[in-house]
Motif scaffolding. Structure first.
Motif, mmCIF file in Angstrom:
data_model
loop_
_atom_site.group_PDB
_atom_site.id
_atom_site.type_symbol
_atom_site.label_atom_id
_atom_site.label_comp_id
_atom_site.label_asym_id
_atom_site.label_seq_id
_atom_site.Cartn_x
_atom_site.Cartn_y
_atom_site.Cartn_z
ATOM 1 N N ALA A 345 0.830 -1.204 0.000
ATOM 2 C CA ALA A 345 0.000 0.000 0.000
ATOM 3 C C ALA A 345 0.864 1.253 0.000
ATOM 4 C CB ALA A 345 -0.925 -0.010 1.211
ATOM 5 N N GLU A 346 1.975 1.233 0.742
ATOM 6 C CA GLU A 346 2.850 2.396 0.777
ATOM 7 C C GLU A 346 3.539 2.628 -0.565
ATOM 8 O OE1 GLU A 346 5.556 1.937 4.047
ATOM 9 O OE2 GLU A 346 4.229 3.089 5.371
ATOM 10 N N ALA A 347 3.674 1.564 -1.374
ATOM 11 C CA ALA A 347 4.296 1.719 -2.695
ATOM 12 C C ALA A 347 3.407 2.516 -3.640
ATOM 13 C CB ALA A 347 4.609 0.348 -3.296
ATOM 14 N N GLY A 348 2.087 2.582 -3.335
ATOM 15 C CA GLY A 348 1.159 3.409 -4.106
ATOM 16 C C GLY A 348 1.085 3.046 -5.568
ATOM 17 N N HIS A 349 1.371 4.038 -6.430
ATOM 18 C CA HIS A 349 1.218 3.856 -7.869
ATOM 19 C C HIS A 349 2.424 3.178 -8.500
ATOM 20 C CE1 HIS A 349 3.799 7.394 -7.557
ATOM 21 N NE2 HIS A 349 4.243 7.076 -8.761
ATOM 22 N N ARG A 350 3.448 2.888 -7.714
ATOM 23 C CA ARG A 350 4.713 2.413 -8.270
ATOM 24 C C ARG A 350 4.557 1.066 -8.968
ATOM 25 N NH1 ARG A 350 9.867 0.744 -4.546
ATOM 26 N NH2 ARG A 350 11.213 -0.058 -6.225
ATOM 27 N N SER A 351 5.105 0.971 -10.169
ATOM 28 C CA SER A 351 5.131 -0.273 -10.926
ATOM 29 C C SER A 351 6.580 -0.691 -11.110
ATOM 30 C CB SER A 351 4.451 -0.085 -12.282
ATOM 31 O OG SER A 351 4.381 -1.295 -12.993
ATOM 32 N N SER A 352 6.823 -1.963 -11.353
ATOM 33 C CA SER A 352 8.197 -2.460 -11.412
ATOM 34 C C SER A 352 8.934 -1.885 -12.613
ATOM 35 C CB SER A 352 8.216 -3.985 -11.468
ATOM 36 O OG SER A 352 7.653 -4.444 -12.667
ATOM 37 N N SER A 353 10.247 -1.663 -12.429
ATOM 38 C CA SER A 353 11.066 -1.122 -13.515
ATOM 39 C C SER A 353 11.180 -2.095 -14.668
ATOM 40 C CB SER A 353 12.463 -0.785 -12.978
ATOM 41 O OG SER A 353 13.100 -1.951 -12.477
ATOM 42 N N THR A 354 10.986 -3.382 -14.402
ATOM 43 C CA THR A 354 11.114 -4.367 -15.476
ATOM 44 C C THR A 354 10.013 -4.229 -16.519
ATOM 45 O OG1 THR A 354 9.919 -5.944 -14.081
ATOM 46 C CG2 THR A 354 12.315 -6.048 -14.048
ATOM 47 N N VAL A 355 8.884 -3.605 -16.125
ATOM 48 C CA VAL A 355 7.812 -3.377 -17.098
ATOM 49 C C VAL A 355 8.295 -2.438 -18.189
ATOM 50 C CG1 VAL A 355 5.493 -2.451 -17.425
ATOM 51 C CG2 VAL A 355 6.003 -3.816 -15.403
ATOM 52 N N GLY A 356 8.971 -1.337 -17.784
ATOM 53 C CA GLY A 356 9.519 -0.415 -18.775
ATOM 54 C C GLY A 356 10.621 -1.044 -19.598
ATOM 55 N N HIS A 357 11.470 -1.851 -18.944
ATOM 56 C CA HIS A 357 12.546 -2.528 -19.683
ATOM 57 C C HIS A 357 11.966 -3.480 -20.729
ATOM 58 C CE1 HIS A 357 15.227 -1.866 -15.907
ATOM 59 N NE2 HIS A 357 15.066 -0.772 -16.620
ATOM 60 N N ALA A 358 10.883 -4.188 -20.347
ATOM 61 C CA ALA A 358 10.257 -5.107 -21.296
ATOM 62 C C ALA A 358 9.663 -4.356 -22.471
ATOM 63 C CB ALA A 358 9.178 -5.929 -20.585
ATOM 64 N N ALA A 359 9.085 -3.185 -22.183
ATOM 65 C CA ALA A 359 8.515 -2.381 -23.270
ATOM 66 C C ALA A 359 9.599 -1.908 -24.221
ATOM 67 C CB ALA A 359 7.751 -1.192 -22.684
ATOM 68 N N LEU A 360 10.713 -1.453 -23.662
ATOM 69 C CA LEU A 360 11.817 -1.020 -24.511
ATOM 70 C C LEU A 360 12.361 -2.177 -25.336
ATOM 71 C CD1 LEU A 360 13.704 1.265 -21.977
ATOM 72 C CD2 LEU A 360 12.568 2.019 -24.069
ATOM 73 N N GLY A 361 12.473 -3.345 -24.709
ATOM 74 C CA GLY A 361 12.951 -4.506 -25.440
ATOM 75 C C GLY A 361 12.031 -4.885 -26.576
ATOM 76 N N ALA A 362 10.723 -4.787 -26.330
ATOM 77 C CA ALA A 362 9.753 -5.127 -27.370
ATOM 78 C C ALA A 362 9.836 -4.146 -28.531
ATOM 79 C CB ALA A 362 8.341 -5.131 -26.780
ATOM 80 N N MET A 363 10.025 -2.863 -28.213
ATOM 81 C CA MET A 363 10.122 -1.869 -29.283
ATOM 82 C C MET A 363 11.408 -2.040 -30.079
ATOM 83 S SD MET A 363 8.538 1.668 -27.737
ATOM 84 C CE MET A 363 9.261 1.589 -26.108
ATOM 85 N N ALA A 364 12.489 -2.330 -29.371
ATOM 86 C CA ALA A 364 13.769 -2.480 -30.069
ATOM 87 C C ALA A 364 13.806 -3.731 -30.921
ATOM 88 C CB ALA A 364 14.902 -2.511 -29.047
ATOM 89 N N ALA A 365 13.061 -4.766 -30.487
ATOM 90 C CA ALA A 365 13.103 -6.038 -31.205
ATOM 91 C C ALA A 365 12.021 -6.163 -32.254
ATOM 92 C CB ALA A 365 12.983 -7.196 -30.209
ATOM 93 N N ALA A 366 11.112 -5.182 -32.334
ATOM 94 C CA ALA A 366 10.006 -5.285 -33.274
ATOM 95 C C ALA A 366 10.530 -5.279 -34.709
ATOM 96 C CB ALA A 366 9.034 -4.127 -33.076
ATOM 97 N N PRO A 367 10.197 -6.297 -35.526
ATOM 98 C CA PRO A 367 10.700 -6.332 -36.910
ATOM 99 C C PRO A 367 9.991 -5.317 -37.787
ATOM 100 C CG PRO A 367 9.196 -8.158 -36.519
ATOM 101 C CD PRO A 367 9.362 -7.463 -35.194
#
Length: 612
Positions: A345-367
């Motif tokens: 609950a104290e973490a509030g809106h915080r989401s894991s940094s790996t979500v952003g890393h996965a998004a970047l990886g998906a964009m970089a790997a998109a053919p």
């Protein structure tokens, strides 16, 4: 037709005989040493109990042909070596109190068991002179002088050579090696001040499988550093510290954000009074703590330490000491659930940094698409008058389809936009669902529907906590027949169930009558509901199943009452949603465990465009 048991001879009375020491040790070894990893665990725990600050472990062929453990502990005096290899001989307890245990080992079974099924050599020095003794198949040789440094070296060769049938049940060398690595990792997390090194000497080539150097500082800082070394940087970046206490039990450690999860329960490390354990009740409590923030097919990542007076927990449940029994399991379960939920609950809106890393990886790997000719910027048609400050459309085929809405720049003299806040200022809405928000450090993409779903859900839960769960009376009470033990157990929790809208009372004998059920559940099978709650109570749990069903209904209501995909939102609406997310606990993920936002730093975005 009755036949005589093949185990009973008809011609003579069975003879009772005393088994010899070798047979007894081989039988005991079957309980203590299941596989090479079990042997490594027992030997390393002995080293820790001896006060070692550095423990070197070497294995070969998955530990089947060689296990060597070298430590710098207090050592064993030469005259004591034969006694150390005797069953139930230990320096860790005196036998007067089997509850007040402060060491890993205390049964005095490991060394004689290992000597009974393998070729065991112990070389140790406790004072000025070292000594060595060899045991093979339970037969002990003479104690001989040996040159060695202070501490102990244990060499175990040809494990299970004396019981070859056990070898057939071992897995591949790779699987056994991985099991040894897992044991060392768990012990390394439990003892952050100790240096652990694991090497593989298979085939004559030695390679390091695991290394964790001893940490310094206070216990909490040392534990954080050790977990970073063992579980990796991603866990350290997405872990929440825990420190909670209740009725003599103290919980510390780290637990990960819900959006940093695993597809299997392979990263859950539980310790009781410093001892790594695999306890069903503790694992269930960990799962319950993430009940409404994680999908059912995902599993949390955590490293928890429960500390208490040794008399409050029984570690003498199983020879391997991997199971424990608490005097008050409900208190421990409540501590874990409430402590983790408070941290989340104290973490509030915080989401894991790996979500952003996965998004970047998906964009970089998109053919790049290969079925259409490449269009260069100078060949694209001008947007012309279709572009305005309030909206943007892109030409696709023969029809113009709305794709993104750009919010106008603030007028001169207007209040500055809150880019300094964690979720920044809304700049655009993409495909009528995703909010693009600009922060001082980069960009945040918010799933508006998922975020609003969590916000509505948390509001509903808060309202229910304030006013309680409304109950509906049954026209005809449901009578449920139970055993006397089941009835007594259920009636003990009658007050808790009543607060959740389930009203029960005794109905003669061991039967109970269900008078009221939670109104939010609508028409419900009262008998099935009662039996579900009873199953959990019998398993050492609480009234969680009923609460889970109510939360599931609230989640469904929240889903239908939240912002729908496809609805256009104004700038103030989007910013209001962002501000409410920042103020709402658990808003980093929706009711189903999916992330509600993705954060991309300017460095990450620049890297995508080759600006680094």
């Amino acid at each position: 037709m009755q036949t005589a048991s093949p185990q009973i001879r008809q011609d003579a009375r069975p003879v009772i005989r005393q088994l010899d020491e070798s047979a007894i040790n081989r039988i005991a070894a079957g309980e203590v040493v299941e596989r090479p990893a079990s042997a490594v665990k027992e030997l390393v725990e002995n080293s820790i109990d001896a006060g070692a600050t550095r423990i070197d472990v070497t294995i070969a062929d998955g530990g089947k042909t060689l296990i060597r453990v070298v430590d710098d502990g207090c050592g064993i005096a030469g005259p004591d070596l034969p006694l150390a290899l005797s069953r139930h001989a230990t320096s860790k307890i005196d036998g007067s109190d089997l509850l007040n245990i402060h060491s890993f080992g205390f049964r005095g079974e490991a060394l004689p068991s290992l000597g009974a099924v393998g070729r065991l050599t112990i070389t140790s020095r406790a004072g000025d002179e070292g000594a060595s003794v060899h045991v093979a198949g339970g037969r002990m040789g003479d104690v001989r002088p040996a040159a060695c440094a202070r501490g102990t070296q244990v060499d175990l060769a040809d494990l299970f050579y004396a019981t070859p049938a056990r070898l057939k049940f071992l897995r591949t060398d790779r699987a056994e090696t991985q099991a040894v690595v897992d044991v060392i990792r768990r012990l390394a997390m439990a003892e952050p001040f100790v240096t652990f090194i694991l090497r593989d000497a298979t085939g004559g080539d030695t390679r390091t499988l695991f290394r964790a150097d001893g940490e310094t500082g206070d216990m909490f800082d040392a534990l954080g550093g050790r977990l970073r070394a063992v579980l990796g940087r991603d866990f350290a970046e997405n872990a929440l510290p825990l420190d909670a206490e209740r009725d003599g039990f103290h919980m510390t450690g780290f637990t990960a954000l819900p959006t940093y999860s695993k597809g299997a329960a392979v990263a859950q490390y539980l310790n009781v009074n410093g001892r790594p354990v695999r306890d069903k009740m503790l694992l269930g409590a960990l799962r319950a703590a993430y009940m409404d923030v994680m999908s059912r097919d995902r599993h949390p990542v955590a490293c928890l330490f429960i500390d208490c007076d040794p008399t409050l927990v029984d570690v003498n449940v199983h020879p391997a000491k991997s199971e424990v029994r608490f005097r008050d399991p409900a208190c421990v379960r409540g501590l874990i659930v409430s402590g983790i939920r408070h941290a989340l609950a104290e973490a509030g809106h915080r989401s894991s940094s790996t979500v952003g890393h996965a998004a970047l990886g998906a964009m970089a790997a998109a053919p790049a698409p290969t079925d259409a000719p490449r269009i260069y910027q100078m060949d694209r048609p001008s947007l012309g008058p279709r572009f305005t400050a309030a909206s943007m459309t892109f030409q696709s085929g023969f029809a113009e389809q709305p794709s993104a809405r750009i919010e106008p720049e603030p007028e001169a003299g207007a209040a500055p936009e809150p880019q300094h806040l964690p979720l920044g200022a809304a700049r655009a809405q993409l495909h009528e669902n995703y909010i693009l928000s600009q922060t001082e450090a980069g960009l945040v993409i918010v799933d508006a529907h998922a975020a609003h779903e969590r916000l509505v859900y948390e509001r509903l839960k808060a309202q229910m906590a304030d006013s309680g769960v409304a109950a509906q009376a049954l026209l005809i009470p449901e009578i449920v027949d139970l055993t006397p033990t089941e009835s007594a157990l259920l009636l003990e929790s009658a007050d808790d169930l009543s607060r959740l809208g389930l009203v029960i009372e005794p109905f003669g004998g061991s039967a109970i009558a269900v008078r009221e059920t939670p109104a939010i559940l609508g028409t419900v099978d009262a008998r099935r509901l009662v039996l579900d709650v009873l199953d959990t109570l019998q398993d050492g749990g609480d009234t969680a199943p009923l609460q889970a069903r109510i939360d599931a209904i609230l989640s469904r209501v929240a889903c239908h009452g939240s912002v729908r995909t496809g609805r256009r939102m104004s700038g103030p609406e989007m910013n209001a949603l962002l501000r409410e997310m920042e103020a709402t606990p658990l808003s980093g993920q929706c009711n189903h465990g999916r992330p509600t936002s993705i954060t991309l730093s300017m460095a990450d975005i620049d890297r995508l465009f080759g600006r680094t």
